[in-house]
Structures are given as C-alpha cells and as structure tokens.
Design a protein around this motif. Structure first.
Motif, PDB file in Angstrom:
ATOM      1  N   GLY A  21       0.833  -1.184   0.000  1.00  0.00           N
ATOM      2  CA  GLY A  21       0.000   0.000   0.000  1.00  0.00           C
ATOM      3  C   GLY A  21       0.877   1.247   0.000  1.00  0.00           C
ATOM      4  O   GLY A  21       1.951   1.255  -0.588  1.00  0.00           O
ATOM      5  N   ALA A  22       0.425   2.306   0.694  1.00  0.00           N
ATOM      6  CA  ALA A  22       1.210   3.546   0.801  1.00  0.00           C
ATOM      7  C   ALA A  22       1.753   3.950  -0.566  1.00  0.00           C
ATOM      8  O   ALA A  22       2.919   4.280  -0.713  1.00  0.00           O
ATOM      9  N   HIS A  23       0.870   3.937  -1.555  1.00  0.00           N
ATOM     10  CA  HIS A  23       1.312   4.106  -2.936  1.00  0.00           C
ATOM     11  C   HIS A  23       1.878   5.483  -3.205  1.00  0.00           C
ATOM     12  O   HIS A  23       2.681   5.666  -4.129  1.00  0.00           O
ATOM     13  N   PHE A  44     -10.618  -6.146 -12.053  1.00  0.00           N
ATOM     14  CA  PHE A  44     -11.970  -6.460 -11.582  1.00  0.00           C
ATOM     15  C   PHE A  44     -12.456  -5.384 -10.614  1.00  0.00           C
ATOM     16  O   PHE A  44     -11.781  -5.062  -9.633  1.00  0.00           O
ATOM     17  N   GLN A  45     -13.601  -4.824 -10.907  1.00  0.00           N
ATOM     18  CA  GLN A  45     -14.241  -3.788 -10.099  1.00  0.00           C
ATOM     19  C   GLN A  45     -13.336  -2.568  -9.905  1.00  0.00           C
ATOM     20  O   GLN A  45     -13.490  -1.814  -8.941  1.00  0.00           O
ATOM     21  N   ASP A  46     -12.393  -2.381 -10.825  1.00  0.00           N
ATOM     22  CA  ASP A  46     -11.455  -1.246 -10.769  1.00  0.00           C
ATOM     23  C   ASP A  46     -10.736  -1.144  -9.423  1.00  0.00           C
ATOM     24  O   ASP A  46     -10.454  -0.052  -8.914  1.00  0.00           O
ATOM     25  N   GLN A  47     -10.407  -2.302  -8.848  1.00  0.00           N
ATOM     26  CA  GLN A  47      -9.659  -2.305  -7.589  1.00  0.00           C
ATOM     27  C   GLN A  47      -8.193  -1.978  -7.870  1.00  0.00           C
ATOM     28  O   GLN A  47      -7.718  -2.044  -8.995  1.00  0.00           O
ATOM     29  N   ASN A  48      -7.458  -1.633  -6.807  1.00  0.00           N
ATOM     30  CA  ASN A  48      -6.054  -1.279  -6.963  1.00  0.00           C
ATOM     31  C   ASN A  48      -5.292  -1.587  -5.681  1.00  0.00           C
ATOM     32  O   ASN A  48      -5.877  -2.020  -4.686  1.00  0.00           O
ATOM     33  N   GLY A  49      -3.987  -1.356  -5.721  1.00  0.00           N
ATOM     34  CA  GLY A  49      -3.133  -1.644  -4.570  1.00  0.00           C
ATOM     35  C   GLY A  49      -2.743  -0.420  -3.776  1.00  0.00           C
ATOM     36  O   GLY A  49      -1.713  -0.435  -3.080  1.00  0.00           O
ATOM     37  N   ALA A  52      -3.914  -1.873  -0.159  1.00  0.00           N
ATOM     38  CA  ALA A  52      -3.591  -3.304  -0.043  1.00  0.00           C
ATOM     39  C   ALA A  52      -3.672  -3.734   1.424  1.00  0.00           C
ATOM     40  O   ALA A  52      -4.669  -3.458   2.095  1.00  0.00           O
ATOM     41  N   CYS A  53      -2.639  -4.402   1.950  1.00  0.00           N
ATOM     42  CA  CYS A  53      -2.627  -4.832   3.357  1.00  0.00           C
ATOM     43  C   CYS A  53      -2.038  -3.768   4.279  1.00  0.00           C
ATOM     44  O   CYS A  53      -1.864  -4.018   5.473  1.00  0.00           O
ATOM     45  N   ASP A  54      -1.680  -2.619   3.705  1.00  0.00           N
ATOM     46  CA  ASP A  54      -1.081  -1.525   4.471  1.00  0.00           C
ATOM     47  C   ASP A  54       0.185  -1.976   5.197  1.00  0.00           C
ATOM     48  O   ASP A  54       0.510  -1.504   6.296  1.00  0.00           O
TER      49      ASP A  54
END
Length: 272
Positions: A21-23, A44-49, A52-54
């Motif tokens: 995460g912390a992109h 899928f569903q325009d998800q992204n990272g 994430a799990c942070d």
C-alpha cells in the motif's frame, strides 16, 4: 516417521505491490502497476493496490504474526519505485529506511529474509522511456541491484533477481492482462532478452556488494508431455516446452537461447 531435514525453512512470500500500500507515501514513485490498476476496466471492479494490506505501516504487526506462525523465512520484494522514484538517479532514503526497518524486524524475530528485486513493478518513469523494450533498462536494473546490495547486504544474503519473467513477458507484453498491458509479440521477445541482460547485471552487482550472497531467479516451470507417442505430438510438446520453459531457462544456464525457438520466431526474434 519421515521428518523434515535439519535447517528446513518454513516460509511465506509476498510482492511489494500486493501488500505494501502507501502508494504515494514516503516519496514513493509511480509504478506500471499503479498506472495499470488505475486504468478503468483493467482490474476487476477497478480495484487497486493503493492500500492493499497496508504493510508499509503495519509491517511490525505482520512480522509478529509470522513469528507466531513459526515461520523461519520470509521472501518479499523491494519496490523499485519506492527506493528510486524515477528508476535511477536520486535515491529515496525514506524508502530505503523502510526496508532497513523491515529486515531488522525480521531478524529480531529469527526470520531469515529473502529479497526479490523485481516482482513486476517497473517504475513508470522507466516505462515511459521504453520499459523492458529498452536495453538501457537492463543497465539501470544493475544500478538498482547494487544500491540494494550496498544497503541490505550486510544482513541479507539470499537474493532473487526476478519473479517469473514468463508472466512479465507473456501476460504483460503479449496477452496484455498484466501491467504494462501491451500486446506486441516482437516487443515481448525483445523485452525478454533485456530482462536476461538485467539478471546478469544484477548478479554481478550483488556478487560485488554482498559477501557470501546466494543469488537466483524465480522462473515459471510448466510440465509439458506429448498427448501420444506420435511424431506430431512429440514435436508439438517440444515447441511448447521451448516457448514456455527452455526460452527462459537456457539463457541463464547456458548463455544462449534455444536455437529451434529462435529459428521459429523469425522476424519476432530479439536483436542480440
């Protein structure tokens, strides 16, 4: 009763974009996966990272969970754009500090770190200059490897240059379902050659900066068996094995590409 041998490592593995995460935190640059995941319709569903799990913020909790599970090894990838936001040049010390803290936390819990230098997150700045289609990217990857070796090599001795070049080349540059989402076979085979050069550059860099390093590469291996003993099926299996396995395994092991596959590629063959 059969027992695991003395010193057997129980481990787990992740990739930076999958968990950190912390992109846009701590000076991290943009990667091709940031761009790809934020392109409507690609995921899928325009998800992204983006979150994430942070792991970037919660790595201490995550390592504590690993220790609770009894893990003795952890393979993770360093995010190239987190330490070199533009791919080369100015170093992001905040990114290096994160990996220093992560390695120290792992070692404090008795967990042996294994580092993958590239798990698919090429800095977007390098993609904009040709990505893996540019031979220059191979040299830049060697610079990145040297930086990580100098920074972490006093504590980390186990290194993997690339995770699954097959996936990068086939899924990312031919099929287009992974970043950078290209569908160009000629570009793909040229990129595979440059990734081989990059592997070599990274191996040399790590040998020079990490005393006693163990260095490898994580390839996809796909079992191929002919459907029958017929000549046609044996030939088809040989071709499939050539494209899926020998094309990727033979260069680092023998220094050459399989000649039958090079001949078959014709105009798609990489410039060497």
């Amino acid at each position: 009763m059969w027992r695991f041998p003395e010193g057997f490592l129980w481990g787990t593995a992740t990739a930076a974009y999958q968990i950190e995460g912390a992109h846009d935190a701590g000076g991290r640059g943009r990667s091709i996966w940031d761009t790809f995941a934020h392109t409507p319709g690609k995921i899928f569903q325009d998800q992204n990272g983006d979150v994430a799990c942070d792991h970037y913020h919660r790595y201490r909790e995550d390592v504590a969970l690993m220790a609770e599970l009894g893990l003795t090894a952890y393979r993770f990838s360093t995010a190239w754009p987190r330490v070199l936001p533009a791919g080369r040049g100015a170093v992001n010390t905040a990114g290096l500090d994160f990996y220093n803290r992560l390695v120290d936390t792992l070692l404090a819990h008795g967990i042996r770190p294994f580092i993958t230098l590239y798990h698919w997150d090429l800095p977007q700045a390098l993609e904009d200059r040709g990505g893996w289609g540019s031979r220059d990217t191979a040299a830049v990857f060697g610079e990145y490897a040297a930086l990580m070796g100098r920074t972490l090599g006093d504590r980390v001795k186990d290194w993997i240059t690339f995770n699954e070049p097959f996936s990068v080349i086939v899924i990312g540059h031919i099929v287009g379902l992974h970043a950078p989402g290209k569908q160009d076979a000629a570009l793909a085979f040229q990129a595979s050659h440059h990734m081989n050069l990059a592997h070599g550059a990274a191996v040399r860099a790590l040998r020079a900066t990490v005393p006693g390093a163990h260095i490898g590469i994580a390839h996809v291996s796909i079992p191929v068996h002919p459907a029958s003993d017929s000549e046609a099926d044996r030939a088809a299996a040989r071709r499939c094995d050539g494209f899926a396995n020998r094309w990727f395994w033979e260069p680092p092991l023998t220094g050459a590409y399989p000649s039958d596959i090079l001949d078959r590629l014709g105009s798609l063959a990489p410039r060497i």
